[in-house]
Enzyme design. Structure first.
Site, PDB file in Angstrom:
ATOM      1  N   TYR A 150      -9.810  -3.580   0.510  1.00 47.45           N
ATOM      2  CA  TYR A 150     -10.870  -3.562  -0.501  1.00 47.45           C
ATOM      3  C   TYR A 150     -10.337  -2.962  -1.792  1.00 47.45           C
ATOM      4  O   TYR A 150     -10.596  -3.482  -2.891  1.00 47.45           O
ATOM      5  CB  TYR A 150     -12.061  -2.753   0.011  1.00 47.45           C
ATOM      6  CG  TYR A 150     -13.191  -2.611  -0.995  1.00 47.45           C
ATOM      7  CD1 TYR A 150     -14.081  -3.659  -1.214  1.00 47.45           C
ATOM      8  CD2 TYR A 150     -13.358  -1.433  -1.727  1.00 47.45           C
ATOM      9  CE1 TYR A 150     -15.113  -3.537  -2.133  1.00 47.45           C
ATOM     10  CE2 TYR A 150     -14.389  -1.304  -2.646  1.00 47.45           C
ATOM     11  CZ  TYR A 150     -15.259  -2.351  -2.849  1.00 47.45           C
ATOM     12  OH  TYR A 150     -16.275  -2.226  -3.765  1.00 47.45           O
ATOM     13  N   LYS A 201     -10.153  -4.683  -5.679  1.00 45.23           N
ATOM     14  CA  LYS A 201     -10.743  -4.102  -6.881  1.00 45.23           C
ATOM     15  C   LYS A 201      -9.680  -3.723  -7.910  1.00 45.23           C
ATOM     16  O   LYS A 201      -9.932  -3.784  -9.127  1.00 45.23           O
ATOM     17  CB  LYS A 201     -11.592  -2.886  -6.512  1.00 45.23           C
ATOM     18  CG  LYS A 201     -12.879  -3.254  -5.764  1.00 45.23           C
ATOM     19  CD  LYS A 201     -13.749  -4.193  -6.586  1.00 45.23           C
ATOM     20  CE  LYS A 201     -15.086  -4.471  -5.927  1.00 45.23           C
ATOM     21  NZ  LYS A 201     -15.954  -5.356  -6.744  1.00 45.23           N
TER      22      LYS A 201
END
Length: 290
Positions: free
Chosen positions: A150, A154
């Site tokens: 994740y 990002k």
């Protein structure tokens, strides 16, 4: 038909209980005509009650994005003032136990989704001298344990946004990256059933991992307060490039700016009790040698 003076904001990922819903309502409060998107299976009840314009969208599907552009362009007469790339999903797992197919799915939403949106909507943004708002995360800056994939999605979104900002500046389009701290949303709901794989080196941490995926973030910023900050920044004539907001974003920004990147190592090792893992691993290695 909306008057020519009406400004339009298109926000992806506006399911109930999330950041997108809060952003939609804040743009509405500021006098902007918000346009929400929902996944095909999501309920629209919360948007219907508020009188919000919405369309179905799967950001991983090219045809879905193309259809959305047709629908939005018809509504706005080819104009778009704000494109907020908010749709996102989580994948919580240790880096070495990662299921690559799951990560590819996440990148398709978190990174390639915004890329598709910008690819298809850039002409409408240029026509309005608009702004692109990419919803990022402190995870793209710090080594958040169990969030390596994740975090990578990002980080990629933020740095893609950097180049996008420079490239679109001559065309009159601004790009704002939001570095979000902890915000009180339901984004973790799809991770609640996730467990460590059998035989994982992290098996001694199974209970801690379970608690992590079921956690309610401590001292998380209320999503409506967060939305007020984000929308306020996006309305500025000259917004900052990276806007840090949400719990812990201030201290992380300070440490990220003025200290070596390893400043976070001890913090997160302690936060996730990785000393327990080391003890278990050392004991297992001694048993092998004995």
């Amino acid at each position: 038909m909306a008057p020519q003076s009406t400004k339009f904001a298109l926000i992806t990922g506006c399911g109930a209980g999330g950041i997108g819903e809060a952003l939609i309502l804040e743009y509405l409060r500021r006098g902007i005509h918000p346009i929400a998107t929902l996944l095909p299976f999501e309920s629209s009840e919360h948007l219907d009650k508020a009188g919000i314009t919405w369309f179905k969208l799967d950001v991983t599907n090219e045809e879905s994005v193309v259809q959305l552009k047709k629908d939005v362009s018809e509504l706005t007469k080819g104009r778009l003032d704000f494109l907020v790339n908010n749709a996102g999903i989580c994948y919580t797992m240790t880096a070495i136990d990662t299921d690559v197919k799951s990560v590819q799915r996440m990148f398709d939403v978190n990174l390639f989704g915004p890329m598709r949106m910008v690819h298809h909507f850039h002409d409408m943004l240029i026509a309005s001298s608009g702004i692109i708002v990419n919803i990022g995360s402190i995870g793209g800056v710090v080594p958040f344990v169990y969030g390596s994939s994740y975090n990578a999605s990002k980080a990629a979104l933020a740095h893609w946004g950097n180049s996008l900002r420079v490239e679109l500046a001559p065309l009159g389009v601004r790009v704002l990256v939001i570095i979000s701290g902890e915000v009180g949303t339901n984004i973790l709901k799809n991770d609640h059933g996730r467990t460590l794989p059998e035989g994982s080196y992290y098996s001694p941490m199974a209970e801690e991992f379970k608690n992590h995926v079921h956690r309610t973030p401590d001292a998380a910023t209320d999503r409506f307060v967060y939305a007020k900050n984000v929308v306020g920044e996006s309305l500025k004539k000259s917004p900052t490039t990276w806007f840090w907001t949400g719990s812990y974003s201030g201290v992380i920004r300070f440490l990220h700016t003025f200290f070596p990147k390893t400043v976070f190592d001890r913090w997160f090792s302690s936060l996730f009790n990785l000393a327990k893992l080391k003890e278990a691993h050392d004991a297992a290695m001694k048993k092998k040698v004995a």
